[in-house]
Design a protein around this motif. Structure first.
Motif, PDB file in Angstrom:
ATOM      1  N   ASP A  82      35.682  32.217  50.483  1.00 18.05           N
ATOM      2  CA  ASP A  82      36.263  31.285  51.191  1.00 18.05           C
ATOM      3  C   ASP A  82      34.946  31.628  52.020  1.00 18.05           C
ATOM      4  O   ASP A  82      34.036  32.035  52.525  1.00 18.05           O
ATOM      5  CB  ASP A  82      37.723  31.963  51.456  1.00 18.05           C
ATOM      6  N   ASP A  99      45.309  29.288  49.101  1.00 17.59           N
ATOM      7  CA  ASP A  99      44.106  29.908  48.295  1.00 17.59           C
ATOM      8  C   ASP A  99      44.373  29.984  46.487  1.00 17.59           C
ATOM      9  O   ASP A  99      43.191  29.689  45.790  1.00 17.59           O
ATOM     10  CB  ASP A  99      44.624  31.643  47.614  1.00 17.59           C
ATOM     11  N   TRP A 100      45.578  29.440  46.038  1.00 21.14           N
ATOM     12  CA  TRP A 100      45.617  29.080  44.301  1.00 21.14           C
ATOM     13  C   TRP A 100      44.776  27.738  44.411  1.00 21.14           C
ATOM     14  O   TRP A 100      43.830  27.724  43.888  1.00 21.14           O
ATOM     15  CB  TRP A 100      46.380  29.156  43.999  1.00 21.14           C
ATOM     16  N   ILE A 158      47.678  35.440  43.037  1.00 25.15           N
ATOM     17  CA  ILE A 158      45.873  35.498  43.630  1.00 25.15           C
ATOM     18  C   ILE A 158      45.488  36.118  45.112  1.00 25.15           C
ATOM     19  O   ILE A 158      46.479  36.834  45.330  1.00 25.15           O
ATOM     20  CB  ILE A 158      45.707  34.175  44.234  1.00 25.15           C
ATOM     21  N   TYR A 178      35.399  34.978  37.558  1.00 23.42           N
ATOM     22  CA  TYR A 178      35.303  34.282  39.045  1.00 23.42           C
ATOM     23  C   TYR A 178      36.289  34.345  40.146  1.00 23.42           C
ATOM     24  O   TYR A 178      36.942  34.670  40.656  1.00 23.42           O
ATOM     25  CB  TYR A 178      35.218  32.165  39.033  1.00 23.42           C
ATOM     26  N   ARG A 200      42.343  26.519  46.504  1.00 28.75           N
ATOM     27  CA  ARG A 200      40.995  26.930  46.274  1.00 28.75           C
ATOM     28  C   ARG A 200      40.496  27.626  45.245  1.00 28.75           C
ATOM     29  O   ARG A 200      39.262  27.491  44.767  1.00 28.75           O
ATOM     30  CB  ARG A 200      40.745  27.567  47.282  1.00 28.75           C
ATOM     31  N   TRP A 201      41.113  28.417  45.312  1.00 31.90           N
ATOM     32  CA  TRP A 201      40.946  29.242  43.701  1.00 31.90           C
ATOM     33  C   TRP A 201      40.029  28.533  42.194  1.00 31.90           C
ATOM     34  O   TRP A 201      39.176  27.976  41.999  1.00 31.90           O
ATOM     35  CB  TRP A 201      40.958  30.478  43.437  1.00 31.90           C
ATOM     36  N   GLU A 246      37.840  36.710  50.010  1.00 31.83           N
ATOM     37  CA  GLU A 246      37.332  36.958  48.585  1.00 31.83           C
ATOM     38  C   GLU A 246      38.537  36.856  47.648  1.00 31.83           C
ATOM     39  O   GLU A 246      39.155  38.172  48.136  1.00 31.83           O
ATOM     40  CB  GLU A 246      35.996  37.763  47.458  1.00 31.83           C
ATOM     41  N   GLN A 306      40.455  35.864  43.519  1.00 32.02           N
ATOM     42  CA  GLN A 306      40.106  36.283  42.513  1.00 32.02           C
ATOM     43  C   GLN A 306      42.059  36.381  41.851  1.00 32.02           C
ATOM     44  O   GLN A 306      42.799  36.856  42.201  1.00 32.02           O
ATOM     45  CB  GLN A 306      39.403  36.539  41.694  1.00 32.02           C
ATOM     46  N   HIS A 352      36.755  33.811  43.740  1.00 27.04           N
ATOM     47  CA  HIS A 352      35.656  32.685  44.842  1.00 27.04           C
ATOM     48  C   HIS A 352      35.752  33.604  46.484  1.00 27.04           C
ATOM     49  O   HIS A 352      36.999  33.818  46.766  1.00 27.04           O
ATOM     50  CB  HIS A 352      37.789  31.772  45.268  1.00 27.04           C
TER      51      HIS A 352
END
Length: 180
Positions: free
Chosen positions: A139, A75-76, A114, A135, A78-79, A40, A42, A137
């Protein structure tokens, strides 16, 4: 032998490497997998950085420096996709060798990193970093301790496995340092 670097799965199956930590879906034939914690993440930054920058919505990230780990290049993206921040370029910003270095840069006010929740939990608890938005995210992957099924009954492996999994329950961030 224990490793957190991506070994060849054949090395684990053969016993060259006894135990490893993998990120994935937990589906590696011939390996016994043990869930550690979810993947997870953020955006996080220093409290001072957030006071000095008006970040009211994910779209506002387009006006600040994004801090990246080259070990986790997606990661960025996806977020940002999950948050619906279409105007933010997920590739913009500064790159670092690891997540730990990106978090250090964020805690020093260089931008927004992130943050993998299990990796930044301690920094958040101690006020070095703070989440920028609500929020989170999650994964499709998680972190797993893995070893050959041939070693399932080995007393050393059992002791190590039990210690790792217990630490994950008590303090997931303690074992995550240096993983990415």
């Amino acid at each position: 032998v224990f490793t957190t670097t991506p070994p060849n799965i054949a090395d684990i199956r053969s016993g060259t490497i006894d135990v490893a930590l993998f990120t994935g879906k937990g589906e590696w034939p011939g390996l016994e997998t043990h869930f550690m914690f979810p993947n997870e993440f953020q955006p996080v930054c220093s409290p001072e950085f957030l006071r000095n920058h008006q970040l009211r919505s994910p779209e506002d990230l387009s006006s600040v420096t994004l801090l990246h780990s080259i070990m986790r290049p997606q990661d960025w993206s996806r977020w940002i996709d999950g948050a619906g921040a279409r105007s933010v370029n997920p590739m913009a910003g500064m790159n670092f060798e690891s997540s730990a270095l990106a978090y250090e840069a964020a805690s020093n006010g260089m931008g927004v990193a992130i943050g993998i929740n299990s990796l930044v939990d301690d920094d958040i608890k101690h006020g070095r970093l703070i989440p920028v938005f609500d929020y989170i995210h999650r994964d499709e992957t998680s972190y797993y301790l893995v070893h050959s099924t041939k070693l399932s009954d080995d007393a050393r492996i059992k002791r190590f496995r039990n210690w790792v999994l217990n630490e994950c329950l008590l303090n997931p961030g303690a074992l995550a340092v240096g993983m990415n």
